[in-house]
Design an enzyme around this catalytic site. Structure first.
Site, PDB file in Angstrom:
ATOM      1  N   HIS A  15       0.809  -1.236   0.000  1.00 16.19           N
ATOM      2  CA  HIS A  15       0.000   0.000   0.000  1.00 16.19           C
ATOM      3  C   HIS A  15       0.836   1.279   0.000  1.00 16.19           C
ATOM      4  O   HIS A  15       0.292   2.358  -0.285  1.00 16.19           O
ATOM      5  CB  HIS A  15      -0.930   0.045   1.220  1.00 16.19           C
ATOM      6  CG  HIS A  15      -1.933  -1.066   1.268  1.00 16.19           C
ATOM      7  ND1 HIS A  15      -2.768  -1.351   0.227  1.00 16.19           N
ATOM      8  CD2 HIS A  15      -2.227  -1.970   2.258  1.00 16.19           C
ATOM      9  CE1 HIS A  15      -3.552  -2.384   0.553  1.00 16.19           C
ATOM     10  NE2 HIS A  15      -3.228  -2.785   1.775  1.00 16.19           N
TER      11      HIS A  15
HETATM   12  N1  LLX Z   1      -2.659  -5.411   2.877  1.00 19.78           N
HETATM   13  C1  LLX Z   1      -1.481  -5.256   3.575  1.00 19.78           C
HETATM   14  C2  LLX Z   1      -0.316  -5.887   3.122  1.00 19.78           C
HETATM   15  C3  LLX Z   1       0.875  -5.750   3.826  1.00 19.78           C
HETATM   16  C4  LLX Z   1       0.890  -5.016   5.011  1.00 19.78           C
HETATM   17  C5  LLX Z   1      -0.267  -4.356   5.421  1.00 19.78           C
HETATM   18  C6  LLX Z   1      -1.447  -4.442   4.696  1.00 19.78           C
HETATM   19  N2  LLX Z   1      -2.571  -3.745   5.123  1.00 19.78           N
HETATM   20  C7  LLX Z   1      -3.722  -4.313   5.509  1.00 19.78           C
HETATM   21  O1  LLX Z   1      -3.840  -5.512   5.523  1.00 19.78           O
HETATM   22  C8  LLX Z   1      -4.828  -3.440   6.001  1.00 19.78           C
HETATM   23  C9  LLX Z   1      -5.884  -4.000   6.671  1.00 19.78           C
HETATM   24  C10 LLX Z   1      -6.928  -3.186   7.094  1.00 19.78           C
HETATM   25  C11 LLX Z   1      -6.900  -1.813   6.870  1.00 19.78           C
HETATM   26  C12 LLX Z   1      -5.827  -1.257   6.201  1.00 19.78           C
HETATM   27  C13 LLX Z   1      -4.775  -2.076   5.750  1.00 19.78           C
HETATM   28  C14 LLX Z   1       2.109  -4.958   5.827  1.00 19.78           C
HETATM   29  C15 LLX Z   1       2.995  -6.036   5.875  1.00 19.78           C
HETATM   30  C16 LLX Z   1       4.112  -6.007   6.694  1.00 19.78           C
HETATM   31  C17 LLX Z   1       4.366  -4.901   7.464  1.00 19.78           C
HETATM   32  C18 LLX Z   1       3.510  -3.816   7.430  1.00 19.78           C
HETATM   33  C19 LLX Z   1       2.390  -3.841   6.611  1.00 19.78           C
HETATM   34 ZN    ZN Z   2      -3.885  -7.014   3.155  1.00 16.42          ZN
END
Ligand code: LLX
Ligand code: ZN
Ligand code: CA
Length: 433
Positions: free
Chosen positions: A139
């Protein structure tokens, strides 16, 4: 399938970074995964590396200087007083889902360093498959954090792969749309992005089937919107023909696979009903093409199941079967609920994806792919260096990964980089705003 040369990246501190109380993103899941795959003995089947720490200069190959400077400066102590004004600009801080926590820049530097190391190992044909479960932050945008993601290691990894490969395929099986990666490469035909995701009243809200890329990138962004309750059979039904078709038409030199675990059954934030086997059959299918493969993590919020999934997917990638009975490990009691078994059963959640909907979506996507006119090629030019030149001269100081042999590539790939104007989308031009 012949055994693959697999590299796995891990740093013992990565699980200690902490987003704060109540935040669903828990880097501790990486420690659990690492411990579980060690106790299964999978470390014997691959080479385990500690990553280098990505520098500010490496991050600004995609992100703006101003944003990376901010990430480097911000801390829980100064976020309120000195840097309060810019936090909203960069979507970081208390009022967002991207908090400022202790060691934030080092955390970004660690997971990004591992993704870059993996891309470089593939570029130099040192490995067939590289795994970084700490990466996959799809994202993050050029100039802002989003959805718990700060630095987009995936975009940086793909840019690295483009130094040696004419075309790179990005596949995203996280339940969320891979918006940051799609946006970065929306106008180029050198990167095809393909995301499968829940669509409709779901973060981040992008990923409509009609969004297919623009300019030279038209038809090179593929979106597969899905509804809740997705099960193993339905997922395979749409995933396999889409990927098969893309492989035939686009013929990538390397693949980046984002394996977000929030598409699993029982995820705290997700609403799909995939089992480990259903998720991992995608990994197996992608692996079967025998193209250099960079495998990354992603979301995943029921952390014992994240550890289960990524351990199982590691076994698939190294080509070793592992027992369903979980061996004794540091987190053994967390696996009690499912009788210490590795595999999960689907729930009785209704699958809202009817066969008619899946067929309509599949036909629409295949129709768009049919407009591709052969795999694009680009001119051979001089290869850019692995590490951007740095005026401080300290880029490689903390590099632990053994990259010796990188120059030994006999294919001539090292002296033939492929570049193309408009390699990635720079964000809206002033006149577009
Ligand atoms: N989709 C995603 C992929 C990797 C990371 C974070 C996300 N975000 C979400 O899943 C999400 C869920 C609900 C609301 C908003 C976003 C990620 C992976 C590792 C470290 C940090 C983030
Ligand atoms: Zn996700
Ligand atoms: Ca996705």
């Amino acid at each position: 399938m012949a055994k693959k040369r697999v590299a796995y990246f891990y740093h013992h501190d990565i699980g200690n970074y902490y987003y704060g109380p109540g935040h669903p993103m828990k880097p501790h899941r990486l420690k659990m995964t690492h411990n579980l795959l060690l106790t299964y003995g999978l470390y014997k089947k691959m080479d385990v590396y500690r990553q280098h720490w990505a520098s500010r200069e490496e991050m600004t190959q995609f992100h703006s200087q101003e944003y990376v400077d901010f990430l480097q400066k911000v801390s829980p102590d100064n976020v309120r007083k000195e840097l309060n004004e810019v936090t909203s600009k960069f979507n970081v801080g208390e009022s967002t889902d991207c908090p400022v926590f202790d060691g934030l820049f080092d955390y970004c530097s660690a997971y990004t360093g591992a993704t870059l190391d993996g891309a470089r190992m593939l570029n130099h044909n040192l490995k067939d498959i590289c795994i970084n479960w700490a990466g996959g932050l799809h994202h993050a945008k050029k100039n802002e954090a989003s959805g718990f993601c700060y630095v987009n290691d995936i975009v940086l990894g793909i840019l690295e792969l483009l130094k040696h490969h004419s075309r790179v395929l990005y596949i995203d099986i996280d339940i969320h749309h891979g918006d940051g990666v799609e946006e970065a490469f929306y106008v180029t035909d050198r990167v095809m992005t393909c995301s499968f995701h829940k669509h409709g009243d779901f973060f981040p809200g992008t990923g409509d089937i009609k969004h297919i890329g623009r300019g030279a990138g038209k038809y090179f962004s593929v979106n597969v919107p899905l509804d809740e309750g997705m099960d193993d059979e339905s997922f395979a039904y749409i995933f396999k023909p889409v990927i098969q078709n893309i492989m035939q038409r686009f013929d990538p030199g390397a693949i980046v696979l984002q394996c977000g675990a929030d598409s699993l059954t029982g995820d705290r934030l997700g609403c799909f009903n995939l089992t480990l086997k259903g998720h991992a059959q995608c990994v197996k299918f992608v692996k079967s093409f025998g193209v250099p493969l960079l495998v990354l993590g992603g979301g995943g919020y029921t952390i014992k199941n994240v550890a289960r999934l990524w351990t199982f997917e590691t076994s698939v990638l190294v080509g070793e079967e592992i027992a369903n009975q979980i061996p004794y490990n540091d987190y053994y009691e967390q696996f009690k609920q499912n009788k210490y078994m590795l595999h999960l059963s689907p729930t009785d959640q209704a699958n809202k994806n009817t066969r008619e909907m899946l067929d309509r979506t599949l036909n629409h996507v295949l129709q768009n792919l049919s407009y591709l006119r052969g795999a694009p090629s680009v001119q051979v030019q001089e290869v850019p260096p692995d590490y951007p030149s740095n005026t401080d001269g300290d880029i490689n100081d903390a590099r632990d990964v053994d990259m010796s042999g990188a120059q030994a590539d006999k294919s001539g790939a090292l002296s033939s980089a492929r570049q193309h104007p408009g390699e990635y989308y720079e964000g809206p031009k002033d006149q577009d705003k």
